[in-house]
Each structure stands twice: as structure tokens, then as C-alpha cells.
Design a protein around this motif. Structure first.
Motif, PDB file in Angstrom:
ATOM      1  N   ALA A   1       0.818  -1.221   0.000  1.00  0.00           N
ATOM      2  CA  ALA A   1       0.000   0.000   0.000  1.00  0.00           C
ATOM      3  C   ALA A   1       0.848   1.266   0.000  1.00  0.00           C
ATOM      4  CB  ALA A   1      -0.939  -0.005   1.201  1.00  0.00           C
ATOM      5  N   MET A   2       1.996   1.251   0.633  1.00  0.00           N
ATOM      6  CA  MET A   2       2.970   2.344   0.606  1.00  0.00           C
ATOM      7  C   MET A   2       2.495   3.638   1.244  1.00  0.00           C
ATOM      8  SD  MET A   2       4.905   1.950  -3.062  1.00  0.00           S
ATOM      9  CE  MET A   2       6.084   3.231  -2.655  1.00  0.00           C
ATOM     10  N   ALA A   3       1.481   3.573   2.110  1.00  0.00           N
ATOM     11  CA  ALA A   3       1.118   4.786   2.844  1.00  0.00           C
ATOM     12  C   ALA A   3       2.287   5.213   3.727  1.00  0.00           C
ATOM     13  CB  ALA A   3      -0.127   4.547   3.696  1.00  0.00           C
TER      14      ALA A   3
ATOM     15  N   PHE B   1      10.623   8.580   4.796  1.00  0.00           N
ATOM     16  CA  PHE B   1      10.345   7.285   4.178  1.00  0.00           C
ATOM     17  C   PHE B   1       8.852   6.952   4.154  1.00  0.00           C
ATOM     18  CE2 PHE B   1      14.772   7.160   5.256  1.00  0.00           C
ATOM     19  CZ  PHE B   1      15.357   6.397   4.256  1.00  0.00           C
ATOM     20  N   ASN B   2       8.030   7.845   4.692  1.00  0.00           N
ATOM     21  CA  ASN B   2       6.579   7.659   4.665  1.00  0.00           C
ATOM     22  C   ASN B   2       6.024   8.499   3.516  1.00  0.00           C
ATOM     23  OD1 ASN B   2       6.695   6.006   6.954  1.00  0.00           O
ATOM     24  ND2 ASN B   2       6.550   7.766   8.325  1.00  0.00           N
ATOM     25  N   LEU B   3       5.877   7.886   2.359  1.00  0.00           N
ATOM     26  CA  LEU B   3       5.659   8.640   1.126  1.00  0.00           C
ATOM     27  C   LEU B   3       4.311   9.341   1.064  1.00  0.00           C
ATOM     28  CD1 LEU B   3       7.345   6.198  -1.402  1.00  0.00           C
ATOM     29  CD2 LEU B   3       8.264   8.328  -0.473  1.00  0.00           C
ATOM     30  N   SER B   4       3.279   8.800   1.712  1.00  0.00           N
ATOM     31  CA  SER B   4       1.980   9.459   1.636  1.00  0.00           C
ATOM     32  C   SER B   4       1.950  10.750   2.455  1.00  0.00           C
ATOM     33  CB  SER B   4       0.859   8.523   2.093  1.00  0.00           C
ATOM     34  OG  SER B   4       0.978   8.212   3.461  1.00  0.00           O
ATOM     35  N   TYR B   5       2.991  10.998   3.220  1.00  0.00           N
ATOM     36  CA  TYR B   5       3.153  12.290   3.904  1.00  0.00           C
ATOM     37  C   TYR B   5       3.258  13.421   2.890  1.00  0.00           C
ATOM     38  CZ  TYR B   5       5.134  15.491   7.458  1.00  0.00           C
ATOM     39  OH  TYR B   5       5.373  16.535   8.321  1.00  0.00           O
TER      40      TYR B   5
ATOM     41  N   THR C   1       1.990  13.059  -0.511  1.00  0.00           N
ATOM     42  CA  THR C   1       1.111  12.851  -1.666  1.00  0.00           C
ATOM     43  C   THR C   1      -0.354  12.959  -1.268  1.00  0.00           C
ATOM     44  OG1 THR C   1       0.843  10.457  -1.416  1.00  0.00           O
ATOM     45  CG2 THR C   1       2.772  11.215  -2.626  1.00  0.00           C
ATOM     46  N   LEU C   2      -1.194  13.102  -2.287  1.00  0.00           N
ATOM     47  CA  LEU C   2      -2.639  13.120  -2.068  1.00  0.00           C
ATOM     48  C   LEU C   2      -3.139  11.762  -1.623  1.00  0.00           C
ATOM     49  CD1 LEU C   2      -5.283  14.790  -2.459  1.00  0.00           C
ATOM     50  CD2 LEU C   2      -5.340  13.944  -4.810  1.00  0.00           C
ATOM     51  N   GLU C   3      -2.460  10.732  -2.088  1.00  0.00           N
ATOM     52  CA  GLU C   3      -2.913   9.350  -1.835  1.00  0.00           C
ATOM     53  C   GLU C   3      -2.479   8.862  -0.458  1.00  0.00           C
ATOM     54  OE1 GLU C   3      -2.298   7.407  -6.198  1.00  0.00           O
ATOM     55  OE2 GLU C   3      -0.654   8.573  -5.348  1.00  0.00           O
ATOM     56  N   CYS C   4      -3.362   8.084   0.161  1.00  0.00           N
ATOM     57  CA  CYS C   4      -2.979   7.362   1.372  1.00  0.00           C
ATOM     58  C   CYS C   4      -2.598   5.945   0.963  1.00  0.00           C
ATOM     59  CB  CYS C   4      -4.101   7.364   2.400  1.00  0.00           C
ATOM     60  SG  CYS C   4      -3.675   6.499   3.927  1.00  0.00           S
ATOM     61  N   THR C   5      -3.559   5.208   0.415  1.00  0.00           N
ATOM     62  CA  THR C   5      -3.216   3.910  -0.178  1.00  0.00           C
ATOM     63  C   THR C   5      -2.537   4.210  -1.515  1.00  0.00           C
ATOM     64  OG1 THR C   5      -5.158   2.919   0.845  1.00  0.00           O
ATOM     65  CG2 THR C   5      -4.105   1.684  -0.932  1.00  0.00           C
ATOM     66  N   LYS C   6      -1.232   4.017  -1.538  1.00  0.00           N
ATOM     67  CA  LYS C   6      -0.432   4.435  -2.689  1.00  0.00           C
ATOM     68  C   LYS C   6       0.106   3.216  -3.417  1.00  0.00           C
ATOM     69  CE  LYS C   6       3.510   7.455  -3.725  1.00  0.00           C
ATOM     70  NZ  LYS C   6       4.214   6.472  -4.543  1.00  0.00           N
ATOM     71  N   ARG C   7      -0.123   3.154  -4.729  1.00  0.00           N
ATOM     72  CA  ARG C   7       0.344   1.999  -5.500  1.00  0.00           C
ATOM     73  C   ARG C   7       1.859   1.986  -5.570  1.00  0.00           C
ATOM     74  NH1 ARG C   7      -0.878  -2.066  -8.750  1.00  0.00           N
ATOM     75  NH2 ARG C   7       0.108  -2.317 -10.797  1.00  0.00           N
TER      76      ARG C   7
ATOM     77  N   GLY D   1       5.179  -0.914   2.870  1.00  0.00           N
ATOM     78  CA  GLY D   1       5.804  -1.237   1.582  1.00  0.00           C
ATOM     79  C   GLY D   1       7.275  -0.909   1.590  1.00  0.00           C
ATOM     80  N   PRO D   2       8.068  -1.593   2.442  1.00  0.00           N
ATOM     81  CA  PRO D   2       9.486  -1.223   2.606  1.00  0.00           C
ATOM     82  C   PRO D   2      10.306  -1.312   1.326  1.00  0.00           C
ATOM     83  CG  PRO D   2       8.985  -3.308   3.720  1.00  0.00           C
ATOM     84  CD  PRO D   2       7.680  -2.711   3.333  1.00  0.00           C
ATOM     85  N   SER D   3      10.248  -2.446   0.620  1.00  0.00           N
ATOM     86  CA  SER D   3      11.049  -2.582  -0.604  1.00  0.00           C
ATOM     87  C   SER D   3      10.568  -1.612  -1.684  1.00  0.00           C
ATOM     88  CB  SER D   3      10.970  -4.017  -1.134  1.00  0.00           C
ATOM     89  OG  SER D   3      11.578  -4.920  -0.230  1.00  0.00           O
ATOM     90  N   ALA D   4       9.250  -1.480  -1.799  1.00  0.00           N
ATOM     91  CA  ALA D   4       8.685  -0.569  -2.804  1.00  0.00           C
ATOM     92  C   ALA D   4       9.104   0.874  -2.522  1.00  0.00           C
ATOM     93  CB  ALA D   4       7.167  -0.691  -2.806  1.00  0.00           C
TER      94      ALA D   4
END
Length: 291
Positions: free
Chosen positions: A38-40, A279-283, A285-291, A45-48
Motif C-alpha cells: 500500500a505504501m502509505a 520514508f513515509n511517502l503518503s506524507y 502525496t494526495l494518496e494514502c493507499t499508494k500503489r 511497503g518497505p522494498s517498494a
């Protein structure tokens, strides 16, 4: 389903919106779907997350390894979202310069001077859409005339800038095209960038279509001046042959990438500052559940 889908692999396909994806990229998409990261936040999503950070560093280095050595950004679902993110950052950064005590994210636009965006008449519709979403109104996008070749006329840009100053309006961004949708033309990035830098204007380059020319020894020179930008949008699902939709929104100063969504969500973000949330990418972006 397949017989009634657009045959993008057909030799006669004109590639209207997306490219024919590379087979290896499609296989990677299978892995992404199966692992469903999910990469929120990093733990989802550590590797992603680490792969995305590598991709972002690579793209920034392609723009300019020296001038963009402190750069950063994120991947988003399409260029429209990437343009929105970049303009949100520009709005936050520029208005905080004009009025250091204000926070437009928290207080809104009602207490601000009129905010404007200067953009080519051929700028992608997502810029006007972003202005509407941000509450500025689509009329806040001032369309700059183009030359016969389709690229932005620098003289018209200067005239529009001076008119905004006379009207006591704040320009949050100047948007240039690196491969505009109607004509494919590239605006004079060097001249626009130098003008923006001289007048402390946020310079945004929409390179959704054309930024991939940075990969070409032959055509890279056509993007001369892109390194002067404060932000750049780059679509992978066009000339980089990735499955749709993947875009990058890149910032010359990585610290600016945290400005778009300045809010707390304690169940996701527990850090005391930007570095804790890197490292928390949704911080960012608009997306929370991030592909």
C-alpha cells in the motif's frame, strides 16, 4: 474484454494517451499487484519505498546532477495529480514568503491577496483544474500567448507579470511546457527560467510528455534550462513505456516536497519533523493507499 480494448500494440496505433508498455514493465506490474504494497508508510511497503526513492534520485540526476543534488519528490498516479501537488507546494512556499505569519493550508485563501498562475495558452487542462481544486478559481490561470511555433512568448509573459504587480496580485507559479499536448512544442525553458529566477518567481515545468528527452543524447539539448525549474512533472507512461499511470513530481529543493500537505495524522505519522517522515511517502502525496 481484449477484443473490445484499444489495440495499443498494433503497428498502426498512434499512441494518443499512453505508450505500449515494455513487457518487463508489465511483469513488474504483476509483481506489484500480487505483493500489494500500500505504501502509505514505510512499514506498508518497505522494498517498494526504497525502489521509489532510487527512481526519484535517478530522475533528478537526469535533470541536473549538480544543480539538483538536493532534489527529491514522489511518484503519483498521473500527471494531473503531479501538477496539482507541485502547484500546492508553490502556493504554500510563495504565500509564506509574502506573508510569513500566514499558513494557507490551515487558514485558506480568503485572507490572501489574489493568487495567480501564469501559463501558456497551450498548458494542459490539469493546471486550470488544479486552480479550481485549490479554491483559486480557474480564472486565476492567466493564459500567456504563444508564438506561431506553439511555444510561450517571453514578451507576453513579462507583460502579464508586470500587470499582476500593478494589480497587487501574487503569482504563485509560472508554468512552462516541455512538450505541450496540442503541438508537442517546448517552451524556451532557459529564458523563462532565468526570468523567474531573477524575479523570485516559482518556475514549474510540465514535462509530462517531453521530459523523457533527457534520456536522449540527441534531443536533451531541447530541454536546456529545465534545471532552473523549482518543480518538474514527468510521466513514465508516455515516452518511458511504463504501464499507466505513473508520474513523478520532482522538486529542486527536497524540503519543498513536504509543503503540499502540511497536516498531522498521528495514526500514520509520529515524527517530529520532515526528516522523520522521509520514508513515509503518503506524507507528501494526495494518496494514502499508494500503489
Amino acid at each position: 474484454i481484449l477484443p473490445n480494448s484499444l489495440a495499443i500494440h498494433h503497428p498502426h496505433n498512434m499512441g494518443h494517451q499512453v505508450a505500449c508498455p515494455l513487457p518487463i514493465a508489465a511483469l513488474c506490474d504483476l509483481v506489484a499487484a500480487l505483493t500489494n504494497q500500500a505504501m502509505a508508510v514505510y512499514e506498508a511497503g518497505p522494498s517498494a519505498t526504497m525502489l521509489e526513492r532510487q527512481v526519484i534520485r535517478w530522475l533528478c540526476a537526469l535533470i541536473d546532477q549538480d544543480a539538483w543534488h538536493n532534489a527529491g519528490g514522489v511518484l503519483t498516479s498521473g500527471g494531473a495529480q503531479a501538477n496539482l501537488t507541485a502547484l500546492l507546494v508553490a502556493r504554500q512556499v510563495i504565500t509564506s514568503k509574502v506573508e510569513p505569519t500566514s499558513n494557507i493550508w490551515k487558514d485558506g485563501v480568503s485572507q490572501q491577496k489574489p493568487l495567480k498562475i501564469l501559463a501558456s495558452e497551450h498548458t494542459h487542462y490539469s493546471v486550470s483544474r488544479a486552480a479550481g481544486i485549490m479554491g483559486l478559481g480557474t480564472n486565476s490561470v492567466i493564459k500567456i500567448a504563444t508564438e506561431q511555433s506553439g511555444h510561450l512568448a517571453l514578451g507576453a509573459l513579462k507583460t502579464a507579470h508586470q500587470r499582476c504587480l500593478q494589480n497587487n496580485e501574487v503569482i504563485i507559479a509560472v508554468v512552462a511546457n516541455a512538450g505541450c499536448t496540442p503541438t508537442g512544442s517546448i517552451d524556451p525553458l532557459q529564458a523563462i527560467g532565468e526570468y523567474c529566477n531573477a524575479h523570485d518567481l516559482w518556475f514549474h515545468v510540465d514535462g509530462a510528455h517531453g521530459a523523457s528527452a533527457l534520456l536522449s543524447e540527441k534531443y536533451r539539448k531541447n530541454l536546456s534550462g529545465i534545471e532552473l525549474a523549482d518543480s518538474v512533472v514527468w510521466d513514465g507512461h508516455k515516452l518511458m513505456y511504463m504501464p499507466a499511470a505513473v508520474s513523478a513530481v520532482l522538486f529542486k529543493n527536497e524540503q519543498h516536497s513536504y509543503a503540499a500537505f502540511s497536516q498531522d495524522a498521528s495514526y500514520l505519522f509520529q515524527g517530529n519533523g520532515h526528516e522523520d517522515e522521509a520514508f513515509n511517502l503518503s506524507y507528501r502525496t494526495l494518496e494514502c493507499t499508494k500503489r
